[in-house]
Design a protein around this motif. Structure first.
Motif, mmCIF file in Angstrom:
data_model
loop_
_atom_site.group_PDB
_atom_site.id
_atom_site.type_symbol
_atom_site.label_atom_id
_atom_site.label_comp_id
_atom_site.label_asym_id
_atom_site.label_seq_id
_atom_site.Cartn_x
_atom_site.Cartn_y
_atom_site.Cartn_z
ATOM 1 N N PRO B 308 24.900 36.061 -24.791
ATOM 2 C CA PRO B 308 23.833 35.259 -23.997
ATOM 3 C C PRO B 308 24.250 33.791 -23.567
ATOM 4 C CG PRO B 308 22.921 36.246 -25.936
ATOM 5 C CD PRO B 308 24.112 36.367 -26.055
ATOM 6 N N ARG B 309 25.283 33.099 -24.552
ATOM 7 C CA ARG B 309 25.689 31.846 -24.318
ATOM 8 C C ARG B 309 27.201 31.794 -23.689
ATOM 9 N NH1 ARG B 309 24.667 28.500 -29.496
ATOM 10 N NH2 ARG B 309 24.778 26.543 -27.986
ATOM 11 N N CYS B 310 27.758 32.898 -23.800
ATOM 12 C CA CYS B 310 29.337 32.953 -23.509
ATOM 13 C C CYS B 310 29.546 32.866 -21.765
ATOM 14 C CB CYS B 310 29.602 34.460 -23.722
ATOM 15 S SG CYS B 310 31.429 34.533 -23.715
ATOM 16 N N PRO B 311 30.410 32.055 -21.652
ATOM 17 C CA PRO B 311 30.880 31.742 -20.007
ATOM 18 C C PRO B 311 31.719 33.000 -19.512
ATOM 19 C CG PRO B 311 32.142 30.506 -21.364
ATOM 20 C CD PRO B 311 31.272 31.103 -22.423
ATOM 21 N N GLN B 312 32.093 33.870 -20.698
ATOM 22 C CA GLN B 312 33.230 34.774 -20.111
ATOM 23 C C GLN B 312 32.669 36.281 -20.163
ATOM 24 O OE1 GLN B 312 36.150 32.431 -22.333
ATOM 25 N NE2 GLN B 312 37.757 33.607 -21.064
ATOM 26 N N LYS B 313 31.499 36.453 -20.442
ATOM 27 C CA LYS B 313 30.687 37.796 -20.946
ATOM 28 C C LYS B 313 30.760 38.797 -19.782
ATOM 29 C CE LYS B 313 25.699 37.177 -19.557
ATOM 30 N NZ LYS B 313 25.114 35.941 -19.918
ATOM 31 N N THR B 314 30.911 40.084 -19.961
ATOM 32 C CA THR B 314 30.930 41.058 -19.282
ATOM 33 C C THR B 314 29.698 41.995 -19.508
ATOM 34 O OG1 THR B 314 32.307 42.404 -20.525
ATOM 35 C CG2 THR B 314 33.536 40.900 -18.990
ATOM 36 N N SER B 315 29.755 43.095 -18.887
ATOM 37 C CA SER B 315 28.561 44.048 -19.281
ATOM 38 C C SER B 315 28.960 44.532 -20.746
ATOM 39 C CB SER B 315 28.269 45.104 -18.202
ATOM 40 O OG SER B 315 29.687 45.540 -17.713
ATOM 41 N N LEU B 316 30.091 44.904 -21.120
ATOM 42 C CA LEU B 316 30.606 45.482 -22.135
ATOM 43 C C LEU B 316 30.162 44.749 -23.297
ATOM 44 C CD1 LEU B 316 32.199 47.594 -23.738
ATOM 45 C CD2 LEU B 316 34.262 46.202 -23.387
ATOM 46 N N CYS B 317 30.239 43.389 -23.237
ATOM 47 C CA CYS B 317 29.616 42.578 -24.330
ATOM 48 C C CYS B 317 28.350 42.732 -24.537
ATOM 49 C CB CYS B 317 29.835 41.066 -23.949
ATOM 50 S SG CYS B 317 31.542 40.677 -23.660
ATOM 51 N N GLU B 318 27.322 42.877 -23.518
ATOM 52 C CA GLU B 318 26.038 42.907 -23.808
ATOM 53 C C GLU B 318 25.614 44.396 -24.278
ATOM 54 O OE1 GLU B 318 25.097 41.751 -19.770
ATOM 55 O OE2 GLU B 318 24.376 40.002 -20.427
#
Lengths: 319, 343
Positions: B308-318
């Protein structure tokens, strides 16, 4: 530039209780002959360790302590500490945020009422309360939903934002920040520092920023003062002081900043002030015969940069 | 990795402390909260290891579980082993056996140093008692006078002025910073093999901090005392530790050589921790800091806990949580680095 605050030769001495009727112990000189000023729109950083008198100065400026002697001019007004009206004048225009958000917020009030108390104290018309609160809350970065929470339900950073909102809900000229981020996590500290820098320009504030963290002070202040056991040992533009520290104490602080963690090269057994001659005499690696006479006056070493050290007397190279 | 603790311990003979797959919950009427999730760390003999994380990351719980000092309930150890010296599983010891280890083999300096001191005894008495216990353990004769000198020397080393006067005071008569130093002195006097320090520098002035770190390093170098330093201050950890674990929401997100973690962090969270430290002067740009609050352990996201706070998140991360995988420099728990593993 207009000076919003001028402090001249401020002394705050505390009587210490003794049980003997005859021998009166000497007073504790919490602040001893300190002068500084703050320009409008500027941040003055105040550095020093525990017991150096930083917080005492803050408390004098909001009328919590009465100075033993010295002159204070605020917004062109000479402050008399016996005059109730003058104290009120200080408190109307100077806000303060303390280090510990837990003990400075009433646990039994909701956030909304904590902020409202400041409005009541300032005698603001009750009909304007909600509007003023709604205005300040987003500015300090609080979620409107937290207004109905109790302090214990908030995180450390949010609590500190509540303190900020309370201090600023009535417009202020000067905000005193007494170690405002030292109890916060690094990422939260960064958020609060960013907010503080933004608020300063948006609300046209001046800051007196008190901290022992030189990284934070460097990042936040235009000019800085270094205190040691109640005495001002060095003051000047932050860049000049950090890049070319002249007082041995400041040099020690700056060196620690650069090589955090490495043990000091100078072996100092005692970290104690001296009560005769220079206050730093017992610790100083460069001590000379002059240092035993009187505490050195401030010598100017660069533009606006002055140092209380005989090493910086004209002609003597300070290193 | 083997789940059998005894086999594991034999493989890692050089390690002094081995925590394997430790999972701890705090149970209350409102339900249970997972404070540590599958945490594995090791401390080698004579090694200085840092656990870095912000509030709520579980770092203190980890320190307390190693010493068996968790209050149970509310804490509940769900799984895991804590192997000390290659043989003993601390989680299976009873209180009596644990007490023998504490203060001897293991010492801890708590965050709240007040708790380490007995309010009804003078500081000097308590420090000498610690030293007496240490001498007894080592089978040495205890000489009160020379012991007192040793205590005074150590306090001086920690920048306590007039240690003689301090010894004659009760804990409540000392300032917070002074109490902290007394607590640290007490832990050092026990001559432990492993010293656990929970936020050792909070409340201490910059100057005293650097003296303390110097002393700890000396202790490590001269006596080979291994240390586990729990702190929120990454640069501080990097100056004294050999290796660092970065924790977030009860998990280890990154592990690696101390200098490497500070200078070239891999996980976006570690990078955020580094960039949140103010560096420049007043004309420097605003600090680059992740938005949002520290994680709420009761409401953790399903995938990566930092997403939730990551600037580099992708749909995989969620969608799903990455594993802690070895990388070219230590290990990291992030989908950004798992690609090269799969291909």
């Amino acid at each position: 530039m207009t000076r919003i605050l001028e402090v001249e030769d401020l002394k705050v001495h505390f009587k210490v209780g003794g049980f003997s009727l005859l021998a009166k112990p000497p007073p504790v000189k919490a602040v001893d002959g300190v002068s500084f000023y703050i320009n409008e729109g500027e941040t003055l950083g105040l550095a020093g360790e525990t017991g150096s008198g930083k917080s005492t100065i803050a408390k004098v400026l909001v009328g919590l302590y009465k100075p033993t002697s010295g002159r204070i001019r605020f917004m062109g007004q000479e402050i008399e500490f016996d005059n109730r009206g003058h104290i009120t004048f200080l408190r109307r225009n100077i806000g303060i945020v303390f280090q510990d958000p837990v003990s400075s917020l009433n646990p039994r009030l909701r956030v909304r009422d904590i902020i409202r108390e400041a409005l009541v104290a300032a005698g603001v018309d009750r009909r304007e309360h909600d509007e003023k609160i709604a205005h300040i809350v987003p500015l300090v970065g609080l979620r409107p939903s937290s207004l109905d929470s109790y302090p214990r339900q908030l995180s450390g950073g949010e609590k500190q934002r509540v303190s900020l909102a309370r201090a600023l809900v009535v417009p202020k000229k000067l905000l005193i920040l007494d170690e405002p981020t030292s109890s916060l996590d690094v990422s939260v500290q960064a958020q609060v520092l960013n907010t503080l820098r933004k608020l300063k320009s948006e609300l046209g504030l001046s800051y007196l920023f008190i901290t022992h963290d030189l990284n934070v002070l460097k990042y936040m202040s235009n000019r800085m003062c270094v205190m040691f056991y109640g005495k001002l040992v060095e003051s000047g533009p932050t860049k000049s002081v950090i890049n070319h520290p002249k007082h041995p104490y400041t040099q020690e602080l700056v060196a620690n900043l650069l090589r955090k963690g490495e043990s000091s090269s100078v072996v100092i057994r005692e970290h104690q002030p001296s009560f005769e001659g220079c206050i730093y005499k017992r610790i100083c690696p460069y001590v000379m015969s002059e240092c035993s006479q009187t505490h050195p006056p401030l010598y100017q070493v660069a533009e606006e940069h002055s140092v209380a050290c005989y090493l910086s007397k004209a002609g003597v190279p300070a290193h | 990795m083997s789940s059998n603790p005894t086999i594991l311990a034999k493989q890692e003979t050089s390690s002094l402390l081995q925590v394997e797959h430790l999972t701890v919950d705090y149970v209350s009427i409102d339900g249970s909260v997972r404070v540590l999730e599958d945490v594995s760390i090791s401390v080698g003999r004579g090694e200085v290891v840092g656990i870095v994380g912000e509030s709520g990351s579980g770092k203190t719980t980890l320190g307390l579980s190693i010493l068996g000092l968790l209050d149970t309930p509310p804490a509940k150890v769900r799984s895991g082993v804590i192997v000390l010296g290659g043989e003993t599983d601390l989680l299976r010891l009873d209180e009596h056996q644990l007490e023998k280890l504490r203060g001897g083999y293991l010492s801890i300096v708590l965050q709240e140093s007040v708790e380490a001191l007995n309010p009804v005894y003078k500081v000097g008495f308590q420090l000498l008692e610690a030293l007496e216990a240490a001498s007894k353990r080592e089978g040495k004769r205890f000489n009160r006078e020379s012991a007192k000198q040793e205590v005074i020397r150590l306090l001086e080393e920690l920048c306590v002025s007039q240690p003689n006067l301090v010894l004659d005071k009760y804990p409540h008569e000392l300032s917070g910073g002074m109490r902290k130093r007394v607590a640290i002195a007490m832990a050092i006097l026990q001559r432990p093999k492993l010293l656990i320090l929970d936020e050792p520098t909070t409340g201490l002035d910059a100057y005293v901090q650097s003296r303390l770190l110097g002393l700890l390093r000396q202790l490590n170098r001269e006596y080979g005392v291994a240390m586990l330093i729990i702190t929120h201050d990454l640069p501080l950890a990097a100056t004294i530790c050999d290796r660092i674990y970065v924790m977030y929401a009860g998990r280890i997100l990154e592990e690696g050589d101390a200098k490497g973690v500070l200078n070239s962090p891999q996980h976006p969270y570690t990078r955020a921790l580094v960039s949140a430290i103010p560096q420049g002067f007043i004309d420097a740009p605003p600090l680059d800091v992740p938005p949002g609050d520290p994680p709420d352990l009761k409401r953790l996201p399903r995938g990566c806990k930092f997403a939730p706070r990551c600037p580099q998140k992708t749909s995989l991360c969620e969608a799903s949580e990455p594993l802690l995988l070895e990388s070219h420099r230590g290990s990291v728990r992030c989908w950004l680095y798992s690609d090269d593993k799969n291909t």
